[in-house]
Design an enzyme around this catalytic site. Structure first.
Site, PDB file in Angstrom:
ATOM      1  N   ASP A   1       1.369 -89.371   1.126  1.00 32.18           N
ATOM      2  CA  ASP A   1       0.971 -89.525  -0.263  1.00 32.18           C
ATOM      3  C   ASP A   1      -0.462 -88.976  -0.385  1.00 32.18           C
ATOM      4  O   ASP A   1      -1.103 -88.619   0.616  1.00 32.18           O
ATOM      5  CB  ASP A   1       1.075 -90.980  -0.722  1.00 32.18           C
ATOM      6  CG  ASP A   1       1.215 -91.074  -2.242  1.00 32.18           C
ATOM      7  OD1 ASP A   1       0.905 -90.076  -2.934  1.00 32.18           O
ATOM      8  OD2 ASP A   1       1.625 -92.126  -2.743  1.00 32.18           O
TER       9      ASP A   1
HETATM   10  C1  BGC Z   1       1.399 -91.128  -5.989  1.00 31.14           C
HETATM   11  C2  BGC Z   1       2.668 -90.384  -5.670  1.00 31.14           C
HETATM   12  C3  BGC Z   1       2.625 -89.001  -6.237  1.00 31.14           C
HETATM   13  C4  BGC Z   1       1.400 -88.293  -5.712  1.00 31.14           C
HETATM   14  C5  BGC Z   1       1.276 -86.863  -6.137  1.00 31.14           C
HETATM   15  C6  BGC Z   1       0.165 -90.324  -5.670  1.00 31.14           C
HETATM   16  O1  BGC Z   1      -0.984 -90.930  -6.139  1.00 31.14           O
HETATM   17  O2  BGC Z   1       1.388 -92.350  -5.285  1.00 31.14           O
HETATM   18  O3  BGC Z   1       3.766 -91.104  -6.134  1.00 31.14           O
HETATM   19  O4  BGC Z   1       3.799 -88.307  -5.913  1.00 31.14           O
HETATM   20  O5  BGC Z   1       0.260 -89.000  -6.140  1.00 31.14           O
HETATM   21  O6  BGC Z   1       0.928 -86.729  -7.450  1.00 31.14           O
END
Ligand code: BGC
Length: 740
Positions: A266
């Site tokens: 993530d």
């Molecule tokens: C979130 C994810 C997301 C990623 C990319 C993160 O902060 O937890 O769910 O896919 O950002 O945008």
């Protein structure tokens, strides 16, 4: 070509490419960077250009449109090996045509439709230059305070498994490489939905048994369905952050489940492990992530900065790097990018396929089916298309909020407001409008939400002036529709709430509308289950409409006027008060289950144990009765299937659909078992007066669980089968699973 022949061809291609790559080029393939997005669209930042040109960045997210992705891909084509970029994005509930938030869409109990919305989203994303979506999110969640419940499908494991399969199929299609399919990414692996106190990014702590029984199955279902990628979660799992957790990423995911795709972190999850306190610097945490088996670094640039040193210091091997790089190259190969790196960057196709009438129609259809009728006394609903209807409330004339959280590329200007939807379908009725109150009165919260992308605009009139106008409007009407709830920034990432009431400044408007003596319909827009005890006690009709997407207003009007009879059923319990949380239907019995007559039984002094609206709950304009529940045997030999039949009758005065749900309870086990577990459902259409006999099969698999030795098995003994229209109102029958 057979699969093995195709795989052999791919493997040969990837190995020969790998053999040509320098270490820097390899680390570049493990690096994923965001592009800059601004209001007028994405723009190239000089540093990305250099990173891409230098082969230091093999993957980009937050970049879309055929033009922009083409520009970036052209840069990649100038590199030594011309390895195409992979473009990822959060296509969570639609790309440009926005569908209901996942928690809303789940209420359709219609897997074909859930697959379809993913398919439409994939086709639009692919037409807009994208290759990869960061979806589905399958985190089971029992705490409605968590803002990200909006992105998932609620509290049930079995249901989560069905949705995970449907979504992966919808995004990836039958075969990657088609120009309307994208790579799916199941997230957040793992257990993110169990953050303590519902506070985002918080600690998770749970037993292995709880993980295996309740939280892991939806991720596994996505893997079994062939999901191309897995995203790590921010939280820790058993004391070790997921992104450093070798047990999770390698032993479980790869060895036990056989996952073959690639794992991405993530957003900066590797770097954040310094805050978690498992490493002192990026070198330490990069080491942990690589050794855990995490292939791609989202936005942290840790593999780029530390990879070479880790290799020189023999903390990692080149074989580990090669394995990770090969997985990324395979994904690009499967998409067909090595044959045509620009195949998804086609402006003519984008113009034709994005946000077209067909996609909007699909969104409206799913949106109306996501609406849950929570209450309808005195048959206030459906509304007549005559007389005068007052539509009031801060969400009534609101396009911005309708598309909800995580509607990244969605354009809210394209969304239909509730007011416009009602006007368009009101027939001969006169429709009046008054705002009635602002969406929020709490200036601190408004400031917080606006600081992070919200655009809450406040009406400068005083609360009293706004209410007075609404009262004057309502007094001219035969019925009042009050649109209340949350603004979309109150759910989603980093949007946990400790209070789940509708914002308190909205209550006086509702009270004033009730005081007019006119029939009142409460329309709710929200991303969390709310605490609606007061509303349930005072308002005759309540419709839960979530955030329904681009076609919200039209879908709501379909239901308000009865052009569509609502059939949605909740997939997450609505608590009576926040103090009950976690409250979920598949809880254990305890040694002292609630007993009115026994002081020393499990209960609260000040509130009932059960939720206000239970899992599976939702009404219709008609009524359904269940009768004649029968099992085709009361003794079941191991390995055999048990037939269950039940008659469902439409006993009211409208045609309508019902979701008949089947639950099981295993009465005695080597470990404690839940009081009920969903194991099947059927959605049926019944004309008024019509009856249908439904047949369910309980398979040997349905009786299995993780026993005292953590073996997935069933145990002989007594079971109860429950069937009904929600998890609370059921009829039951018993059977025994025999030893042999
Ligand atoms: C979130 C994810 C997301 C990623 C990319 C993160 O902060 O937890 O769910 O896919 O950002 O945008």
């Amino acid at each position: 070509m057979s699969t093995t022949a195709a795989d052999a061809k791919m493997n040969a291609f990837v190995s020969s490419l790998l053999a040509k790559m320098t270490l820097d080029e390899k680390l570049g393939q493990l690096n994923l960077l965001t592009s800059d997005m601004d209001v007028t669209g994405p723009s190239i930042r000089a540093s990305y250009k250099q990173d891409i040109l230098a082969g230091r960045c093999g993957n980009i997210f937050n970049a879309y449109t055929p033009q922009y992705t083409r520009q970036l891909q052209e840069l990649a084509m100038q590199t030594r090996l011309k390895i195409p970029l992979l473009f990822g994005f959060d296509v969570i509930h639609g790309h440009k045509t926005i569908f209901p938030i996942p928690l809303g869409e789940a209420c359709t109990w219609d897997m074909a439709l859930l697959e379809k919305s993913a398919h439409v989203a994939a086709a639009e994303a692919a037409a807009d230059g994208l290759h990869w979506t960061y979806s589905p999110m399958v985190d089971i969640a029992r705490d409605p305070r968590w803002g990200r419940v909006a992105e998932g499908v609620g509290e049930d494991t079995w249901y989560g498994v069905q949705v995970a399969k449907a979504k992966v199929k919808g995004y990836q299609g039958t075969q990657l490489g088609a120009n309307n399919a994208v790579l799916a990414c199941v997230k957040h692996f793992a257990l993110y939905g169990a953050v303590e106190a519902g506070r985002d990014y918080n600690t998770v702590d749970m037993s292995r048994r709880q993980m295996y029984q309740f939280y892991l199955p939806p991720y596994k279902a996505a893997v079994d369905a062939g999901v191309a990628s897995v995203m790590t979660s921010f939280n820790e799992v058993d004391g070790i952050p997921a992104t450093a957790n070798k047990w999770l990423m390698t032993d479980l995911l790869r060895k036990e489940w056989g996952f073959k795709g690639f794992v991405v972190t993530d957003y900066t999850a590797i770097n954040e492990m310094i805050n978690h306190g498992v490493g002192a610097n990026t070198y330490d945490v990069g080491n942990l992530a690589l050794n855990a088996g995490v292939d791609m670094d989202m936005q942290g640039s840790v593999y780029i900065s530390e990879g070479k040193k880790l290799l020189d210091d023999k903390k990692i091997t080149i074989a580990q790097i090669n394995t990770a790089v090969a997985r990324v190259l395979e994904a690009k190969y499967k998409l067909g990018l090595f044959d045509d790196p620009f195949k998804f960057s086609d402006s003519a196709r984008a113009a034709k396929e994005i946000l077209n009438a067909e996609n909007r129609a699909a969104s409206r259809d799913i949106a109306k089916r996501s609406i849950v009728l929570l209450k309808n006394e005195q048959q206030v609903l459906p509304l007549k298309k005559s007389g005068t209807i007052a539509v009031v409330g801060p969400l009534a004339n609101d396009q911005r909020d309708m598309i909800g959280t995580w509607s990244a590329a969605g354009d809210w200007h394209k969304a239909v407001s509730i007011l416009d939807g009602v006007k368009a379908q009101a027939g001969n009725a006169t429709v009046l409008y008054a705002k009635g109150c602002n969406i929020l009165g709490d200036s601190v919260l408004i400031k917080k939400l606006n600081a992070f992308g919200g655009n809450i605009e406040l009406d400068p009139r005083t609360p009293q002036q706004l209410i007075d106008e609404a009262i004057a409007t309502a007094s001219k009407a035969d019925v009042v529709v009050v649109a209340l709830g949350e603004t979309c920034g109150m759910s989603g990432e980093a949007a946990s709430r400790s209070d789940l009431d509708i914002p308190e400044n909205q209550r006086p408007l509702l009270e004033a509308m009730l005081k007019t003596g006119k029939p009142v319909v409460l329309l709710l827009s929200n991303g969390h289950p709310l605490t609606l005890t007061w509303e349930d006690a005072h308002v005759p009709a309540i419709l839960e409409t979530w955030f329904l997407g681009t076609e919200a207003g039209n879908a709501i009007a379909d239901v308000l006027f009865g052009d569509y009879n609502p059939a949605g059923k909740l997939t997450m319990s609505f608590p009576r008060v926040v103090g009950q949380i976690p409250v979920y239907y598949n809880h254990k019995n305890t040694g002292r289950p609630f007993n009115e007559a026994n002081k020393y039984s499990s209960k609260y002094l000040d509130v009932a144990n059960d939720p206000l609206y239970p899992f599976g709950y939702g009404l219709s304009y008609t009524t359904f009765t269940y009768s004649n529940l029968q099992l085709d045997a009361t003794k079941l030999a191991p390995g055999k299937t048990l037939g269950v039949t039940v008659t469902v009758t439409n006993s009211g005065s409208y045609d309508g659909e019902e979701v008949a749900q089947l639950y099981l309870r295993d009465l005695v086990g080597s470990v404690t078992r839940p009081v009920k577990e969903l194991k099947g459902f059927q959605k049926v259409m019944l004309r008024k007066g019509e009856s249908k006999t439904l047949h369910f099969n309980i398979t040997p698999e349905d009786l299995k669980f993780y026993d005292k030795d953590m073996k997935w098995t069933s145990e002989p003994g007594d079971f109860t089968v429950f069937v009904g229209g929600n998890s609370r109102d059921v009829s039951s029958a018993d059977f025994t699973l025999l030893e042999k």
